[in-house]
Write an enzyme that holds these catalytic residues in place. Sequence first.
Site, mmCIF file in Angstrom:
data_model
loop_
_atom_site.group_PDB
_atom_site.id
_atom_site.type_symbol
_atom_site.label_atom_id
_atom_site.label_comp_id
_atom_site.label_asym_id
_atom_site.label_seq_id
_atom_site.Cartn_x
_atom_site.Cartn_y
_atom_site.Cartn_z
ATOM 1 N N ASP A 192 -6.783 -44.910 31.965
ATOM 2 C CA ASP A 192 -5.778 -44.241 32.787
ATOM 3 C C ASP A 192 -6.454 -43.499 33.946
ATOM 4 O OD1 ASP A 192 -2.920 -43.410 32.945
ATOM 5 O OD2 ASP A 192 -3.750 -41.408 32.676
ATOM 6 N N GLU B 123 -7.100 -48.524 35.523
ATOM 7 C CA GLU B 123 -5.961 -48.265 36.392
ATOM 8 C C GLU B 123 -6.528 -47.711 37.701
ATOM 9 O OE1 GLU B 123 -1.889 -45.615 36.892
ATOM 10 O OE2 GLU B 123 -3.650 -44.777 35.962
HETATM 11 C C1 GLC Z 1 -1.072 -43.040 34.829
HETATM 12 C C2 GLC Z 1 -0.021 -43.535 33.862
HETATM 13 C C3 GLC Z 1 1.247 -42.760 34.101
HETATM 14 C C4 GLC Z 1 0.967 -41.300 33.866
HETATM 15 C C5 GLC Z 1 -0.202 -40.816 34.732
HETATM 16 C C6 GLC Z 1 -0.698 -39.475 34.294
HETATM 17 O O1 GLC Z 1 -0.731 -43.295 36.147
HETATM 18 O O2 GLC Z 1 0.157 -44.908 33.986
HETATM 19 O O3 GLC Z 1 2.289 -43.196 33.265
HETATM 20 O O4 GLC Z 1 2.103 -40.542 34.137
HETATM 21 O O5 GLC Z 1 -1.306 -41.691 34.628
HETATM 22 O O6 GLC Z 1 -1.319 -39.570 33.042
#
Ligand code: GLC
Length: 491
Positions: free
Chosen positions: A212, A264
């Site tokens: 993440d 991500e």
């Molecule tokens: C990432 C996740 C999202 C979350 C954010 C903060 O972007 O995919 O769902 O709200 O991180 O953790």
Amino acid sequence: MRDTVALRMPSSRQPWWQRAVLYQVYVRSFADSDGDGVGDLRGVLERLEYLQWLGVDALWLSPITVSPDKDWGYDVADYTDVQPVFGGLEAFDELLAEAERRDLRVVIDLVPNHSSDQHPWFQESRASRDSARRDWYVWRDPRADGSPPNNWRSAFGGGPAWTLDEATGQMYLHSFLPEQPDLNWWNEDVREAMDDVMRFWLDRGVAGFRLDVAHAIVKDSELRDRPPDDETYVRVDLNETFAVQRRWRKLVDAYDRDRVLLGETWVMDLPTLAAFYGSGDDQLHLAFNFPFTFSPLDAHALRQVVEETERLLPAEAWPAWTLSNHDVVRFPTRMCDGDAQKARAALMALLTLRGTPVLYQGDELGMPQADVPAEQTRDMADRDGARTPIPWNGGWQSPWLPLGADVASVAAQRDDPASFLAFCRELLARRRSQPDLLAGAYETLPAPEGVWAYRRGTGTAVALNLSDDAAQIDLDGRHELAAWEGVIADV
Ligand code: GLC
């Protein structure tokens, strides 16, 4: 003779995650095994048969660890235990065992950037300025006038990324909600603690991690203001973020070189995206390509993103493509104006490019964004429309989010050879059976305006008519393509 065999089966030397199609399971909305309205891990287990029938190879589970759910699992209060509502660690182990039996791998979400404010680490950190864990999070004095130490903003709501802790008189950093304090990645103890978390799950048998916020883990050590016109919310130290990712790469590679790190990497310029791959085999294995996700369904735009990605990635590196996830508007609505034919074309692109495709649950059904009535929303950032439950057969009793989406159920689509689901399953089977699609190089082919055509490897060509007019293209022979029609040809 040997060479011929190797040429015919280039894919045999590929790691599993290059051949795989990943499927993102948003656990709360996937399948509910106990009727409490919340999807759970035994629900996932019961549907492994479906995923295998569909033809995907690995699951990415959205966060399953213990959480007060201010951000639906992305605020972690215990990194090494499973949320009771999902069935606890016991259910997770059952799921892993059954997935392994079916030759499906399980990748889990890991949230290293921040924890929940309920995590014991933060509770201890905030207890006093002298706490042994004070430095596990990012604390600073406010300025003399009481304002935050810099101009960083929170990604949720856009207010300051700093909140005052009255008891100790200092402010702590949170890139997201105040209930999601950022860990201090300059602290070696934090790095070691997260190493232990990774080992805990790798030892249990996970195939890797979706990381993440992989683009923003280490912040500027001097907490300098971000440039005023900068789009980003906080000031990131990318080089040090890469250093942390190299550390993780060593850690996972020490297992069996079979575990994967999927980042991500929410960056919109491709040179930066390419940098997340390092030399090609020393940082992330896979980095989500958001410029692709957010491209319009347009031949020129998509071709450019893909060509540039292919040009920029280091030789050993492998792209990762996705059209939807739990944070963005579902692709049939965002990219395809709700038109099923356009959605088929987008899906054909996703599943025929060089790289690892990641399907989001419901993509295979052509599921559009749902309209969730204001009084039933659950997410503070308004992402519920992408998170409504999978319509198995109706089949949910008082689900946590309404069944919103206007799409035929899984049961109905499974019975219909003309359904979106059947189309997706055929594409997946085609991909699996064609070494060119699994491993072959990407090369753009000449095509008329509005058509995007490419060769994969030596023997496969794809042409997608991304326009409202019929088109013709020569591949193995002449193909007539109706509006928004695609073809995969042996050439
Ligand atoms: C990432 C996740 C999202 C979350 C954010 C903060 O972007 O995919 O769902 O709200 O991180 O953790």
